[in-house]
Scaffold this active site. Sequence first.
Site, PDB file in Angstrom:
ATOM      1  N   ARG A  20       0.830  -1.209   0.000  1.00 43.60           N
ATOM      2  CA  ARG A  20       0.000   0.000   0.000  1.00 43.60           C
ATOM      3  C   ARG A  20       0.859   1.251   0.000  1.00 43.60           C
ATOM      4  O   ARG A  20       2.010   1.226   0.426  1.00 43.60           O
ATOM      5  CB  ARG A  20      -0.882   0.040   1.241  1.00 43.60           C
ATOM      6  CG  ARG A  20      -1.884  -1.060   1.280  1.00 43.60           C
ATOM      7  CD  ARG A  20      -2.859  -0.868   2.401  1.00 43.60           C
ATOM      8  NE  ARG A  20      -3.808  -1.989   2.314  1.00 43.60           N
ATOM      9  CZ  ARG A  20      -4.609  -2.330   3.267  1.00 43.60           C
ATOM     10  NH1 ARG A  20      -4.636  -1.659   4.384  1.00 43.60           N
ATOM     11  NH2 ARG A  20      -5.421  -3.352   3.108  1.00 43.60           N
ATOM     12  N   SER A 148       9.197   9.745   9.037  1.00 47.92           N
ATOM     13  CA  SER A 148       8.274  10.843   8.770  1.00 47.92           C
ATOM     14  C   SER A 148       8.668  12.030   9.621  1.00 47.92           C
ATOM     15  O   SER A 148       9.177  11.874  10.734  1.00 47.92           O
ATOM     16  CB  SER A 148       6.841  10.415   9.123  1.00 47.92           C
ATOM     17  OG  SER A 148       5.981  11.521   9.146  1.00 47.92           O
ATOM     18  N   TYR A 160       2.393   7.187  16.847  1.00 52.93           N
ATOM     19  CA  TYR A 160       2.965   7.325  15.504  1.00 52.93           C
ATOM     20  C   TYR A 160       4.239   8.161  15.546  1.00 52.93           C
ATOM     21  O   TYR A 160       5.292   7.714  15.062  1.00 52.93           O
ATOM     22  CB  TYR A 160       1.938   7.909  14.533  1.00 52.93           C
ATOM     23  CG  TYR A 160       2.411   7.944  13.108  1.00 52.93           C
ATOM     24  CD1 TYR A 160       2.188   6.866  12.266  1.00 52.93           C
ATOM     25  CD2 TYR A 160       3.088   9.042  12.597  1.00 52.93           C
ATOM     26  CE1 TYR A 160       2.632   6.879  10.950  1.00 52.93           C
ATOM     27  CE2 TYR A 160       3.531   9.070  11.283  1.00 52.93           C
ATOM     28  CZ  TYR A 160       3.308   7.986  10.461  1.00 52.93           C
ATOM     29  OH  TYR A 160       3.754   8.008   9.163  1.00 52.93           O
TER      30      TYR A 160
END
Length: 176
Positions: A20, A148, A160
């Site tokens: 994905r 990130s 996260y």
Amino acid sequence: MSGTEVPLAGHGVVVSGGSRGIGRSVAELLGSLGAGVVINGRDEHAVQETVGAITASGGRATAVVGAADEDGVARSLVDACVDTFGRLDTLINCAGIAESPGSSILTISPDEFDRLISGHLGTVFHTCRVATPVLAAQGHGAIVNTSSVAFLGDYGGTGYPAGKGAVNGLTMAIAA
């Protein structure tokens, strides 16, 4: 580059989280450049769909379904690459788990936090731990761990950004 060049022909690559998003785009590009790609993800349908897209366009790909933060799955990724493509040249960790919108230290459960840390940091740890002896023994190879800017904590969430920051730290430790 002409239409007949295959710069990564003969290379074996593992892409965790390759079914994905960014991971899938990376896997499809590598397949189009001639690499044999091991696609990994937790959703069997998405993994098989990605393998099908790569092979339908003339590339070589195989699937390993499961959570790469589990040692057995990480080992299966490397074994599948060596067994199917004859070698492991590159490990790319794109696996990740999104945090629920609006999540914060006030709302996240300990189980959710642990799941997020494991999905990010655990994947990098387990896959790198299994891949590095293979890469070292052959005297070459590359590891790419994605992260990130969310690790700065500016985008909300708890697990996260913590997981991405931990990936950055582990990546620097492995490189050293």
